[in-house]
Design a protein around this motif. Structure first.
Motif, mmCIF file in Angstrom:
data_model
loop_
_atom_site.group_PDB
_atom_site.id
_atom_site.type_symbol
_atom_site.label_atom_id
_atom_site.label_comp_id
_atom_site.label_asym_id
_atom_site.label_seq_id
_atom_site.Cartn_x
_atom_site.Cartn_y
_atom_site.Cartn_z
ATOM 1 N N ILE A 33 0.891 -1.334 -0.045
ATOM 2 C CA ILE A 33 0.081 -0.003 -0.005
ATOM 3 C C ILE A 33 0.826 1.335 0.024
ATOM 4 O O ILE A 33 1.788 1.337 0.809
ATOM 5 N N THR A 34 0.455 2.147 -0.826
ATOM 6 C CA THR A 34 1.314 3.498 -0.916
ATOM 7 C C THR A 34 0.392 4.644 -0.365
ATOM 8 O O THR A 34 -0.840 4.340 -0.668
ATOM 9 N N HIS A 35 1.124 5.462 0.196
ATOM 10 C CA HIS A 35 -0.097 6.595 0.957
ATOM 11 C C HIS A 35 0.651 7.997 0.303
ATOM 12 O O HIS A 35 1.765 8.126 0.756
ATOM 13 N N ASP A 36 -0.237 8.583 -0.240
ATOM 14 C CA ASP A 36 0.146 10.035 -0.613
ATOM 15 C C ASP A 36 -0.578 10.960 0.049
ATOM 16 O O ASP A 36 -1.871 11.127 -0.154
ATOM 17 N N PRO A 37 -0.036 11.574 1.167
ATOM 18 C CA PRO A 37 -0.972 12.565 2.021
ATOM 19 C C PRO A 37 -1.039 13.857 1.249
ATOM 20 O O PRO A 37 -1.924 14.652 1.755
ATOM 21 N N ASN A 38 -0.363 14.126 0.149
ATOM 22 C CA ASN A 38 -0.786 15.453 -0.437
ATOM 23 C C ASN A 38 -2.235 15.264 -1.202
ATOM 24 O O ASN A 38 -2.804 16.267 -1.343
ATOM 25 N N MET A 39 -2.530 14.084 -1.503
ATOM 26 C CA MET A 39 -3.912 13.939 -2.142
ATOM 27 C C MET A 39 -5.257 13.897 -0.914
ATOM 28 O O MET A 39 -6.298 13.993 -1.512
ATOM 29 N N CYS A 40 -4.787 13.751 0.153
ATOM 30 C CA CYS A 40 -5.452 13.562 1.210
ATOM 31 C C CYS A 40 -6.569 14.688 1.423
ATOM 32 O O CYS A 40 -6.103 15.913 1.549
ATOM 33 N N ILE A 41 -7.784 14.513 1.564
ATOM 34 C CA ILE A 41 -8.813 15.782 1.871
ATOM 35 C C ILE A 41 -9.315 15.672 3.491
ATOM 36 O O ILE A 41 -10.046 16.364 3.844
ATOM 37 N N LEU A 42 -8.640 14.799 4.216
ATOM 38 C CA LEU A 42 -8.600 14.864 5.832
ATOM 39 C C LEU A 42 -10.389 14.260 5.879
ATOM 40 O O LEU A 42 -10.874 14.739 6.907
ATOM 41 N N CYS A 43 -10.962 13.316 5.161
ATOM 42 C CA CYS A 43 -12.350 12.820 5.601
ATOM 43 C C CYS A 43 -12.079 11.972 6.852
ATOM 44 O O CYS A 43 -13.458 11.826 7.478
ATOM 45 N N GLY A 44 -10.987 11.410 7.063
ATOM 46 C CA GLY A 44 -10.994 10.206 8.163
ATOM 47 C C GLY A 44 -11.354 9.017 7.887
ATOM 48 O O GLY A 44 -11.675 8.317 8.748
ATOM 49 N N LEU A 45 -11.859 8.792 6.665
ATOM 50 C CA LEU A 45 -12.800 7.522 6.427
ATOM 51 C C LEU A 45 -11.723 6.437 6.349
ATOM 52 O O LEU A 45 -11.887 5.061 6.901
ATOM 53 N N CYS A 46 -10.417 6.499 6.407
ATOM 54 C CA CYS A 46 -9.494 5.724 6.258
ATOM 55 C C CYS A 46 -9.014 5.318 7.707
ATOM 56 O O CYS A 46 -8.928 3.950 7.955
ATOM 57 N N ILE A 47 -9.119 6.211 8.611
ATOM 58 C CA ILE A 47 -8.922 5.802 9.710
ATOM 59 C C ILE A 47 -9.834 5.312 10.563
ATOM 60 O O ILE A 47 -9.813 3.874 11.348
ATOM 61 N N ARG A 48 -11.158 5.424 10.328
ATOM 62 C CA ARG A 48 -12.438 4.818 10.792
ATOM 63 C C ARG A 48 -12.550 3.169 10.237
ATOM 64 O O ARG A 48 -12.839 2.396 10.843
ATOM 65 N N ALA A 49 -12.215 2.922 8.995
ATOM 66 C CA ALA A 49 -11.988 1.745 8.567
ATOM 67 C C ALA A 49 -11.026 0.649 8.891
ATOM 68 O O ALA A 49 -11.266 -0.504 9.375
ATOM 69 N N CYS A 50 -9.840 1.487 9.276
ATOM 70 C CA CYS A 50 -8.620 0.658 9.832
ATOM 71 C C CYS A 50 -9.066 0.367 11.613
ATOM 72 O O CYS A 50 -8.797 -0.634 11.910
ATOM 73 N N ARG A 51 -9.655 1.533 12.186
ATOM 74 C CA ARG A 51 -10.032 1.191 13.583
ATOM 75 C C ARG A 51 -11.308 0.578 13.677
ATOM 76 O O ARG A 51 -11.372 -0.398 14.705
ATOM 77 N N ASN A 52 -12.178 0.803 13.122
ATOM 78 C CA ASN A 52 -13.560 0.583 13.275
ATOM 79 C C ASN A 52 -13.974 -0.685 12.856
ATOM 80 O O ASN A 52 -14.794 -1.999 13.453
ATOM 81 N N ILE A 53 -13.586 -0.963 11.374
ATOM 82 C CA ILE A 53 -14.127 -1.953 10.824
ATOM 83 C C ILE A 53 -13.089 -3.197 10.896
ATOM 84 O O ILE A 53 -13.325 -4.561 11.173
ATOM 85 N N GLN A 54 -11.488 -2.860 10.786
ATOM 86 C CA GLN A 54 -10.761 -4.154 10.825
ATOM 87 C C GLN A 54 -9.852 -4.148 12.094
ATOM 88 O O GLN A 54 -9.096 -5.139 12.469
ATOM 89 N N ALA A 55 -10.118 -3.232 13.096
ATOM 90 C CA ALA A 55 -9.552 -3.253 14.531
ATOM 91 C C ALA A 55 -7.985 -3.514 14.315
ATOM 92 O O ALA A 55 -7.416 -4.091 15.172
ATOM 93 N N VAL A 56 -7.469 -2.666 13.434
ATOM 94 C CA VAL A 56 -6.055 -2.757 13.455
ATOM 95 C C VAL A 56 -5.303 -1.313 13.953
ATOM 96 O O VAL A 56 -4.484 -1.355 14.668
ATOM 97 N N ASP A 57 -6.220 -0.314 13.560
ATOM 98 C CA ASP A 57 -5.809 0.967 14.132
ATOM 99 C C ASP A 57 -4.355 1.636 13.879
ATOM 100 O O ASP A 57 -3.740 1.790 15.128
ATOM 101 N N VAL A 58 -3.750 1.695 13.039
ATOM 102 C CA VAL A 58 -2.515 2.219 12.626
ATOM 103 C C VAL A 58 -2.366 3.427 12.024
ATOM 104 O O VAL A 58 -1.270 3.945 12.247
ATOM 105 N N ILE A 59 -3.287 4.373 11.684
ATOM 106 C CA ILE A 59 -3.341 5.562 11.389
ATOM 107 C C ILE A 59 -4.274 6.436 12.142
ATOM 108 O O ILE A 59 -5.350 6.166 12.437
ATOM 109 N N ASP A 60 -3.876 7.699 12.096
ATOM 110 C CA ASP A 60 -4.786 8.655 12.639
ATOM 111 C C ASP A 60 -4.339 10.059 12.249
ATOM 112 O O ASP A 60 -3.216 10.275 11.713
ATOM 113 N N PHE A 61 -5.184 10.990 12.881
ATOM 114 C CA PHE A 61 -4.802 12.408 12.397
ATOM 115 C C PHE A 61 -3.380 12.719 13.277
ATOM 116 O O PHE A 61 -3.484 12.437 14.405
#
Length: 576
Positions: free
Chosen positions: A141-169
């Protein structure tokens, strides 16, 4: 649940009392734009694109989080609302690079759609900070923070759906961004490479690490014998990238197209599934008879395997030792097929065509090296494969005459088609295990109770005189509850299928976007249809599999099988 009435744009709507204004509007087909909302993920109203007017409130409110109230009066299209939404979109565009021509999301980007909807053709505002570094370190997985619009969906998918929780604001104000703790790379933390961040990201800030250039170079190298291993799921979803209906099977057209651009052979990954099903069934038979190392966890999902290595290493001994289906087949490509064709294994360049971003990590594991050779040289996701074909043949996939897969890995059983569906691995194993255990034929190869499972489903299956307690778990977010139940001794299981992604491989990190629930279900239905069409429905009855064992592997769970088709696992660190 009690229904309450409210009025939206003059229309009376009745919805459950815990519904949001957005959900209420959707029941009446009233369109409210969103960016940070995704079905199944709790909304926080961060993007402010869904604001509405609610009578009695001075300020505009985000429809995705405001709960309905009896008698509420809502307006969704006033001049004030349109102006506010337009400003929100303009502010998002101001911090988003204009790289549309080279972005996968071009033409299917929610931000792009909103800009067009509100007539935004030029950016009035510009970002002040320099470009942020792109995280290329992960093989998956590649992450380009320049493209990010800070919607937070990735954080919630990683934390709440997958219970991995490795990214945050991280950071504040205009420095705010999303990243792993302390600015680490995704490859340095417990990321399981499932790609659910890719699936929910509306603007391609997360995407699979691309291996197209490597494959293109191999296709142009006369010294390379390039072969493809095509996942059944990829074959029923790749048509979506060409504008076709969801769930249409294009396996044979895909075979023709891949050969047209230079692949020497194209193999059916379903054959690898059959091999894994057979090996897994024999291993389960041994454990059930000895009552040791139970429950047996499936080991076919690379995201799940990495998850247990990080979070529950004390349970690693319960994993099946079988390799994933594609790794099992790739091992045979570099040995059995290489011997048949009298080709040096180093000359064979094996490409997995897959829905799974986690396969990209799995192929780098040292445990997958076969006789000094990497088993899989490159993984192309369904999206990447479509890009490869579009770049080299245009829309050839739509018109080219179909071709069958190539021997010796050309014909899977119906069970081999099911792997990508949630519960499909379990059903395939049980078709073989039942007959091994009881020494009797199944009346029907189908197990309806294993289909359309929830996130966690338990089944008591009568197998001869015995009752097998089995379970299906989809998405690693459901694993914690399972492990707690096991630790408390509340129930004894014999076998548990665990898929790293919710809904199984149909929702893999490399699948076409956008990912709607009805689309995912259509992909799974297509796999069950392929199973039903097969003349052979069980892995152990497949003539193709019988020939491989007769001429090379000798017997399931035998010495050669254990050497090539089985693996070990690694306890991994926790970083926080």
């Amino acid at each position: 649940m009690e229904l309450i009435s409210l009025t939206i744009d003059g229309i009376t709507v009745q919805v459950p009392e815990d519904a949001t204004v957005l959900e209420a509007a959707q029941t009446a087909d009233i369109a409210i734009p969103t960016l940070c909302h995704f079905p199944g993920i709790e909304s926080f109203g961060l993007c402010r694109v869904c604001v509405v007017e609610v009578e009695g409130y001075a300020k505009l409110l985000p429809a995705c989080v405001v709960k309905v109230k009896a008698g509420m009066v809502v307006k969704t299209q006033t001049p004030q609302i349109i102006q506010a939404r337009r400003m929100s979109v303009e502010m998002l565009i101001a911090q988003h690079p204009m790289q549309c021509l080279t972005c996968y999301r071009n033409g299917k980007c929610q931000l792009q759609d909103l800009a067009q909807h509100y007539g935004i053709q030029q950016a009035r505002f510009t970002r002040r900070d320099a470009s942020l570094p792109i995280d290329h370190k992960s093989p998956a997985i590649t992450h380009d923070p320049n493209m990010c619009i800070l919607c937070g969906l990735c954080i919630r998918a990683c934390r709440n759906i997958q219970a991995v929780d490795v990214i945050d604001f991280a950071y504040r104000s205009d420095k705010r961004r999303i990243e792993p703790a302390f600015g680490q790379s995704l490859s340095d933390v417990e990321c399981i490479t499932c790609g659910q961040c890719i699936q929910v990201c509306p603007v391609n800030s997360f995407y699979e690490t691309r291996e197209l250039p490597v494959v293109q170079a191999a296709l142009q190298d006369p010294e390379k014998h390039v072969v493809a291993i095509v996942s059944p799921v990829a074959g029923v979803s790749i048509g979506e990238e060409f504008g076709l209906d969801v769930g249409m099977s294009f396996h044979q057209q895909l075979t023709s197209a891949l050969k047209e651009i230079g692949f020497a052979r194209v193999f059916d990954a379903g054959v690898g599934v059959d091999i894994a099903l057979l090996e897994e069934s024999y291993q389960l038979l041994t454990r059930v008879k000895s009552q040791k190392r139970l429950p047996m966890f499936s080991s076919s999902s690379p995201a799940w395997v990495k998850y247990i290595e990080h979070f529950y290493p004390e349970r690693l001994s319960l994993l099946s030792t079988c390799k994933s289906p594609v790794q099992a087949l790739a091992a045979l490509v570099k040995t059995y097929y290489a011997q048949q064709q009298q080709i040096e294994p180093e000359q064979i360049f094996t490409v997995s065509i897959t829905p799974c971003s986690a396969e990209k990590f799995e192929r780098t594991r040292s445990e997958m090296i076969v006789n000094g050779c990497v088993a899989i040289d490159a993984c192309l996701t369904t999206k990447e494969t479509a890009s490869l074909l579009q770049g080299m043949t245009g829309d050839l996939l739509l018109s080219i005459p179909p071709q069958p897969y190539d021997p010796p890995f050309d014909e899977a059983s119906g069970a081999g088609m099911l792997f990508g569906a949630a519960g499909g691995m379990l059903e395939g194993v049980m078709r073989t295990f039942y007959e091994l255990f009881t020494e009797r034929k199944l009346k029907s190869p189908e197990f309806p109770a294993m289909r359309k499972p929830e996130g966690w489903k338990e089944i008591a299956l009568k197998v001869g005189e015995e009752t097998l307690n089995i379970a299906i778990v989809n998405g690693t977010g459901n694993v914690k509850a399972l492990m707690e139940k096991l630790a408390q001794g509340q129930k004894q299981y014999h076998y548990i299928e665990i898929k790293g992604c919710p809904d199984g491989c149909a929702r893999g990190g490399g699948q076409p976007l956008p990912c709607a629930q009805e689309t995912i279900h259509a992909r799974s239905r297509a796999l069950y249809e392929l199973d039903a069409e097969k003349s052979t429905r069980k892995a152990h009855e497949n003539p193709c599999i019988k020939a491989i064992y007769e001429h090379f592997l000798k017997k399931p769970a035998g010495p050669e099988s254990k050497k090539l088709l089985h693996t070990t696992f690694t306890q991994r660190e926790r970083y926080l």
